[in-house]
Design an enzyme around this catalytic site. Structure first.
Site, mmCIF file in Angstrom:
data_model
loop_
_atom_site.group_PDB
_atom_site.id
_atom_site.type_symbol
_atom_site.label_atom_id
_atom_site.label_comp_id
_atom_site.label_asym_id
_atom_site.label_seq_id
_atom_site.Cartn_x
_atom_site.Cartn_y
_atom_site.Cartn_z
ATOM 1 N N LYS A 7 -11.473 0.175 5.118
ATOM 2 C CA LYS A 7 -11.258 0.671 3.752
ATOM 3 C C LYS A 7 -12.457 1.511 3.362
ATOM 4 O O LYS A 7 -13.578 1.186 3.807
ATOM 5 C CB LYS A 7 -11.123 -0.510 2.776
ATOM 6 C CG LYS A 7 -10.064 -1.531 3.096
ATOM 7 C CD LYS A 7 -8.726 -1.211 2.492
ATOM 8 C CE LYS A 7 -7.670 -2.222 2.965
ATOM 9 N NZ LYS A 7 -6.332 -1.963 2.451
ATOM 10 N N LYS B 236 -9.138 -1.752 12.445
ATOM 11 C CA LYS B 236 -7.801 -1.159 12.469
ATOM 12 C C LYS B 236 -7.585 -0.138 11.362
ATOM 13 O O LYS B 236 -8.174 -0.219 10.282
ATOM 14 C CB LYS B 236 -6.723 -2.247 12.390
ATOM 15 C CG LYS B 236 -6.536 -2.905 11.036
ATOM 16 C CD LYS B 236 -5.446 -3.988 11.067
ATOM 17 C CE LYS B 236 -4.052 -3.439 10.923
ATOM 18 N NZ LYS B 236 -3.731 -2.855 9.613
ATOM 19 N N ASP C 42 -5.301 1.248 8.446
ATOM 20 C CA ASP C 42 -4.344 0.690 7.497
ATOM 21 C C ASP C 42 -2.934 1.095 7.952
ATOM 22 O O ASP C 42 -2.754 2.123 8.603
ATOM 23 C CB ASP C 42 -4.620 1.279 6.108
ATOM 24 C CG ASP C 42 -3.862 0.565 5.011
ATOM 25 O OD1 ASP C 42 -4.396 -0.421 4.484
ATOM 26 O OD2 ASP C 42 -2.750 1.007 4.682
ATOM 27 N N GLU C 43 -1.943 0.296 7.563
ATOM 28 C CA GLU C 43 -0.570 0.648 7.993
ATOM 29 C C GLU C 43 -0.075 1.923 7.319
ATOM 30 O O GLU C 43 0.895 2.529 7.770
ATOM 31 C CB GLU C 43 0.390 -0.522 7.754
ATOM 32 C CG GLU C 43 1.014 -0.610 6.375
ATOM 33 C CD GLU C 43 0.080 -1.248 5.339
ATOM 34 O OE1 GLU C 43 -1.080 -1.561 5.666
ATOM 35 O OE2 GLU C 43 0.533 -1.423 4.182
ATOM 36 N N HIS D 210 3.200 -4.164 12.030
ATOM 37 C CA HIS D 210 2.953 -4.454 10.619
ATOM 38 C C HIS D 210 4.300 -4.556 9.911
ATOM 39 O O HIS D 210 5.315 -4.127 10.423
ATOM 40 C CB HIS D 210 2.044 -3.383 9.999
ATOM 41 C CG HIS D 210 1.390 -3.839 8.718
ATOM 42 N ND1 HIS D 210 2.048 -3.823 7.521
ATOM 43 C CD2 HIS D 210 0.157 -4.347 8.480
ATOM 44 C CE1 HIS D 210 1.230 -4.291 6.578
ATOM 45 N NE2 HIS D 210 0.075 -4.620 7.129
#
Lengths: 433, 433
Positions: free
Chosen positions: B172, B198, B200-201, B287
């Protein structure tokens, strides 16, 4: 979030270049302070943390989804549906319009769905009940999509049928018939006046009726029927399959004489439909499995009109949808919404033939026609043709006779005199199994 | 249907060769006569007209779905959710087990979904409220699927981490960072002890952060972090895109150093996941966008465990799912069901690492661990790491410190003494935006 934080997720349309935004229309039930809940709702679906720790920056002007319109419909004594949640406070029903910057994901269907129906929309604190009601696309976004290759006009050109509905029929028995028998039934229905004989949405490529063999039998039968009737006909082959087989299935079916293809849009995925639409040489017609699982309830999920719009965007030349029949459990207004989504202006995207279906027959045609209000629709009986007591040729003839009665303005009870196919339907003698 | 007709849609398991059937478990609310409604429910989802007109034949012995078990839970004063319908009569809540012959569609995910969540299941007269609760697959059907290529063991082997949870973090700000800045944040989090940084989706391949550039930056940063820490690390790149770009996106990301890929399973479609799983050289992690739209309500739609099972079948090595946090609005029993679906025996199909997520941080790790009851899970904070007031390295360190406290059986308040990263989380100073 504090008051300043919340402000960053609200805007008036005049402050935004609307060409950069999709407009999302949601029904939401908010618990506690409405503006706080809506700021979270926008934050969760866009830039959930809008600055790096320790830096004075703000990603919201470019990347935040923002509320541009809010109508509080009223306070509710409880949520419309019980959903586990931990917030407390008054519950308000709200209609919320959100401008969502499409630069966050681009003109890609899976990424669009992830943004507007994903974790952001459905997992916002204080917003347990959500229904996505509509999406409006600005011109620059639409321009990245091709939409239907044929559209209504393309289908009418193939059939040379311009001033009437298009008559489909779902060959029945839908499951279990070997291809040669299936072809014989379709052939009879074409002779009786059907335009499009179709595979059921549940019949695809299976051991006991491979698409290869079925499309060969049906392709040949179609050409015989065209020769005999002097009219163009369509065999609509169901190519629904794993996505890495769709192109191959298209090629097999089309080479064998299928001249339109059925695809179950949500089960294969809208993106797979878009892929197939780029490749296809024939019209693509979508069926609706799975959509009711998230669209039936009035205040939760995703409205079916959103799915109709996305199916058209993905490139379906015709969209089969739950129609007016009582079996379809769909409010008339919703059916009309979906029909409108196929026909209304949509940038450069072609129209798509709406096919409101479900337990239709010669006896329901006039009702459907009056409700649709134009001839731009497909009519798709199954057992209403193939369960006709005099057989599928008579079943198809009963539909055409019903249309003739409507066209001539004659009550079907009168028009049926001397026309045993239609009379049999009126007599209610059709085996309904 | 008459009494004889209805009988053809009921059977006892002993009468059937169960290797030929999927077992479907539904919650249904039936209006009027229960057996009639259930016979229609089976007929609509299989062979809706089981003989040709005028022929003495019966397709039901081979092709009919059949009720093999029924529990009437009780009579209801009204439907659990208002749905338009035209039937009248008493309303009964029922648990129904149906044997559905898989020869009707074969081992293909889109066709499976069309049969069990399609027009048949959701548009049966007298059955307006439906929830598909579970599907059980016989060995011969499962054998047609490969499932995860890596599974939990494969992910552990890459990370050389065997006796603890796997620590993920969602970088983030998720939307708006340019790739070099994004890589720097991920790098810091790896140094702090994260296993998997990772995307974000909602962050995929966009103009302002192309997958090409981001995966190059992150791939390089990962290798630097591995060198510096002496530990293997994973960069989890989100390749969610139109299905005809998935293979290319895989190749770009993997060639640039992404060593696991994120995919939004329902938005691309389960079949596209299966396609990518055949091709992939690295673990695939799913996800959950879109699933809540049809799984949140207790008595309508499709249970999330069905989607977890199908994601595992399609080949996801790890499945991110709504977890225990209150923001996720998911009953604990449902989270546990989904975790179990990843781990339990499933023919020859490998296990999948469950990642129950949602607003986690060092402060929630012990709760999640105790609830899961083993170390076989992934833990996936976002702002709990990247919103840490001392930065992402400290954020990641706080998670590892929390785990050490658990492992040693020391209360985190004690373990945090002299460990400012964990102490800062306990002090509640983490910026939560």
């Amino acid at each position: 979030m504090n008051t300043e934080d919340i402000k960053g997720f609200f805007a008036s349309p005049e402050q935004l270049d609307m060409a950069d935004y999709l407009i999302l229309d949601y029904y939401l039930e908010c618990i506690g302070d409405i503006e706080t809940a809506l700021a979270h709702f926008c934050s969760e679906q866009s830039t959930a943390q809008w600055r790096r720790v320790g830096l004075d920056e703000d990603f919201r002007p470019l990347y935040a989804a923002r509320v541009i319109h809010l109508t509080v419909e009223g306070e509710l004594p409880e949520l419309s549906y019980p959903v586990k949640h931990s917030e407390t406070g008054p519950i308000h029903a709200c209609r919320v319009t959100i401008a969502h910057p499409h630069r966050n994901f681009g003109p890609k269907l899976p990424n669009l769905l992830s943004a507007v129906c994903g974790e952001g929309a459905f997992f916002t604190p204080g917003v347990p009940v959500v229904k996505l009601l509509d999406i409006t696309f600005p011109e620059p976004y639409l321009n990245a999509f091709d939409g239907p290759k044929f559209g209504i006009e393309g289908i009418r050109d193939i059939l040379q049928a311009y001033d009437r509905p298009i008559f489909f029929g779902v060959v029945k028995p839908n499951i279990g018939l070997k291809p040669s028998c299936f072809a014989e039934i379709a052939y009879q229905s074409w002779l009786g006046g059907l335009d499009i004989a179709k595979d059921d949405e549940m019949l695809a490529d299976v051991d006991w009726s491979t698409l290869e063999e079925r499309s060969r039998e049906l392709g040949a039968a179609r050409m015989r029927a065209e020769k005999e009737t002097g009219e163009p006909k369509i065999y609509l082959a169901n190519v629904t399959d794993e996505v890495d087989r769709l192109i191959e299935q298209h090629d097999i079916a089309v080479n064998n004489g299928a001249n339109a293809l059925l695809i179950n849009a949500l089960p294969v995925g809208l993106s797979a439909v878009r892929m197939l639409a780029k490749h296809t040489k024939v019209p693509l017609i979508g069926h609706f499995p799975f959509i009711a699982a998230f669209s039936r309830l009035e205040k939760y999920g995703v409205h079916s009109r959103v799915m109709t719009k996305l199916q058209r965007l993905a490139g379906l030349d015709s969209i089969i949808m739950p129609g007016f029949g009582s079996r379809m459990m769909t409010p008339e207004e919703e059916v009309m919404d979906n029909i409108r989504e196929c026909l209304q202006d949509f940038g450069h995207i072609r129209t798509s033939l709406p096919v409101p279906g479900g337990s239709d027959s010669a006896l329901t045609l006039e009702t459907v026609y009056r409700k649709v209000g134009s001839v731009d629709f497909g009519f798709v009986p199954g057992r209403g043709i193939f369960g006709h007591p005099m057989g599928p040729k008579a079943g198809a003839a009963s539909i055409r006779q019903a249309w003739e009665a409507i066209r001539l303005g004659v009550p079907i009870e009168i028009y049926a005199q001397g026309r045993p196919e239609l009379q049999a339907m009126i007599d209610g003698a059709a085996t309904k199994k």
